[in-house]
Design a protein around this motif. Structure first.
Motif, mmCIF file in Angstrom:
data_model
loop_
_atom_site.group_PDB
_atom_site.id
_atom_site.type_symbol
_atom_site.label_atom_id
_atom_site.label_comp_id
_atom_site.label_asym_id
_atom_site.label_seq_id
_atom_site.Cartn_x
_atom_site.Cartn_y
_atom_site.Cartn_z
ATOM 1 N N GLY A 141 26.012 -38.667 77.908
ATOM 2 C CA GLY A 141 27.084 -37.841 77.380
ATOM 3 C C GLY A 141 26.540 -36.477 76.992
ATOM 4 O O GLY A 141 25.327 -36.251 76.921
ATOM 5 N N ARG A 166 28.313 -27.934 72.750
ATOM 6 C CA ARG A 166 28.953 -27.686 74.042
ATOM 7 C C ARG A 166 28.564 -26.307 74.575
ATOM 8 O O ARG A 166 28.278 -26.152 75.766
ATOM 9 N N TYR A 187 27.995 -36.539 81.564
ATOM 10 C CA TYR A 187 29.129 -37.359 81.989
ATOM 11 C C TYR A 187 30.051 -37.601 80.799
ATOM 12 O O TYR A 187 29.587 -37.945 79.698
ATOM 13 N N GLU A 188 31.327 -37.405 81.028
ATOM 14 C CA GLU A 188 32.316 -37.678 79.994
ATOM 15 C C GLU A 188 32.685 -39.161 80.036
ATOM 16 O O GLU A 188 32.927 -39.711 81.109
ATOM 17 N N ASP A 189 32.717 -39.775 78.870
ATOM 18 C CA ASP A 189 33.102 -41.184 78.760
ATOM 19 C C ASP A 189 34.609 -41.259 78.540
ATOM 20 O O ASP A 189 35.104 -40.875 77.476
ATOM 21 N N GLU A 190 35.335 -41.727 79.549
ATOM 22 C CA GLU A 190 36.792 -41.757 79.425
ATOM 23 C C GLU A 190 37.275 -42.682 78.311
ATOM 24 O O GLU A 190 38.394 -42.531 77.810
ATOM 25 N N ASN A 198 36.349 -42.578 75.403
ATOM 26 C CA ASN A 198 36.471 -41.772 74.185
ATOM 27 C C ASN A 198 37.902 -41.281 73.961
ATOM 28 O O ASN A 198 38.226 -40.773 72.888
#
Length: 406
Positions: A30, A172, A183-186, A188
């Motif tokens: 992340g 960010r 990678y974005e953790d969906e 979340n």
């Protein structure tokens, strides 16, 4: 590189790691953890990094993330250890907590295998604010509103959170400026998880009222932490004055002295006893109030309260005793330990019973079993488990003069 400079300065103050010290860095791929990993590599006084990654197998892209991190570490010659959480081990409910337990067990195992004493995670100011608000809503002890500490025990070492003072926006911006891949953790975004509701709904609403709301909440938590630390420092010498006896397993306090020196609000120093002296982690208001009731009880009658982690609180007249139950109860102790019994003092027996030998005839709350004629030369008295061959003299004739105890 402003963030790297700030992190280096913070480490100088907090001494999280020494230059070139080997540490375990938890990396999920992340944005937060990739920033932490990159920052540590930029520091001239940085630690030696061993990357730790857990493939939870909760998302389709979990394997892609593991492969990306493997390639990343190979390119930079960083050691990488990976654990895979088998889908067969996923619970039907409580997945979030179960995943967390799996991660931290993995970290502890790796600390032992790698001979490392420190694990670094990428918790930041946003995580801190979420934690504070969740505790505030749930209710509990005031100390819980300080949020997460920058370090806490983990196994035989420590878990460190060096990014707690950095906001999500700062991390960010750094990630974008340094062209980092993450990678974005969906998951979340899934609102069935409590933390996600605070992150995605409640905190944005607060920031609509004031864009600095999260920063202010974090600052309040820091102020509270400093105030509670100062209060603990003030209470400690007063508590020390009331100590009659102390060991790792037993603390005996003079309640008369405590009432003379302590604040009138008993719950304040009772909380200090439970948290700072007994090091209990699951202290709630109910427990504080129960011990407060024991301390403030007007009658001097013997009363006992079971505390978490095997501790007991015993009130006997003007004495308050805090001790670990296994020290004088428990099967192992009954088989292997001997105990010196002092006059006019209660002790714990089996099944939470209590016993003692007293010079005064009337003891409130006691059931007298017999009288003993003792002289000074008979002391010290020792209690031990029954052994083969033990006998006791009984009144009533020569043929029954001795009775086997087996």
């Amino acid at each position: 590189m402003k963030l790297a400079t700030q992190l280096s300065q913070l480490n100088t103050i907090h001494q999280w790691w020494q230059p070139r010290e080997r540490v375990l860095v938890a990396v999920s791929t992340g944005m937060d953890s990739m920033v932490l990993l990159d920052l540590l590599q930029q520091l001239p006084d940085g630690p030696q990094i061993v990357v730790a990654h857990v493939n939870h197998q909760l998302r389709e892209q979990s394997q892609v993330e593991e492969e990306f991190l493997t390639h990343y570490c190979q390119q930079r010659q960083l050691p990488l250890v990976v654990a895979t959480w088998s889908k067969n081990e996923h619970p039907v409910a409580g997945v979030e907590e179960a995943a967390r337990q799996f991660r931290y067990h993995f970290f502890e195992d790796q600390m032992k295998q790698q001979n490392i004493t420190k694990v670094l995670t990428a918790h930041h100011q946003g995580d801190q604010v979420e934690t504070v608000l969740m505790h505030l809503t749930r209710g509990g002890q005031l100390a819980e509103l300080t949020g997460m500490a920058d370090r806490r025990p983990l196994g035989e070492g420590q878990l460190l959170r060096p990014l707690l003072t950095f906001s999500k926006a700062e991390l960010r911006n750094y990630a974008v400026e340094q062209h980092l891949t993450w990678y974005e953790d969906e998951t979340n975004q899934q609102l069935e998880f409590t933390r996600n509701r605070y992150r995605n709904e409640l905190i944005p609403q607060l920031e609509e009222e004031n864009p600095q709301a999260a920063e202010h909440i974090a600052n309040y938590a820091n102020q509270l932490a400093a105030s509670l630390t100062a209060l603990s420092s003030l209470l400690r010498p007063l508590l020390n004055q009331a100590i009659l006896k102390q060991s790792n397993q037993r603390i005996e306090l003079d309640l008369v002295k405590l009432r003379e020196t302590m604040p009138a609000q008993t719950t304040i120093w009772v909380t200090e006893l439970l948290i700072s002296w007994l090091h209990l982690t699951n202290v709630n208001q109910r427990l504080v109030q129960e011990l407060t009731n024991v301390v403030e009880k007007k009658s001097g009658k013997y009363v006992q309260l079971n505390l978490p982690s095997g501790w007991l609180a015993i009130r006997n007249y003007d004495r308050l005793v805090l001790e670990r139950e296994k020290q004088i109860n428990g099967q192992e102790n009954q088989q292997t330990k001997e105990l010196v019994v002092e006059l006019n003092q209660w002790y714990l027996g089996t099944n939470h019973s209590h016993y003692g030998i007293f010079s005064r005839p009337n003891i409130v709350g006691a059931t007298k079993l017999g009288n003993l004629s003792l002289q000074a030369s008979d002391f010290p008295l020792i209690v031990r488990p029954v052994q083969s061959g033990d006998v006791i003299a009984v009144k009533g004739g020569a043929s029954k003069g001795n009775k086997n105890l087996n």
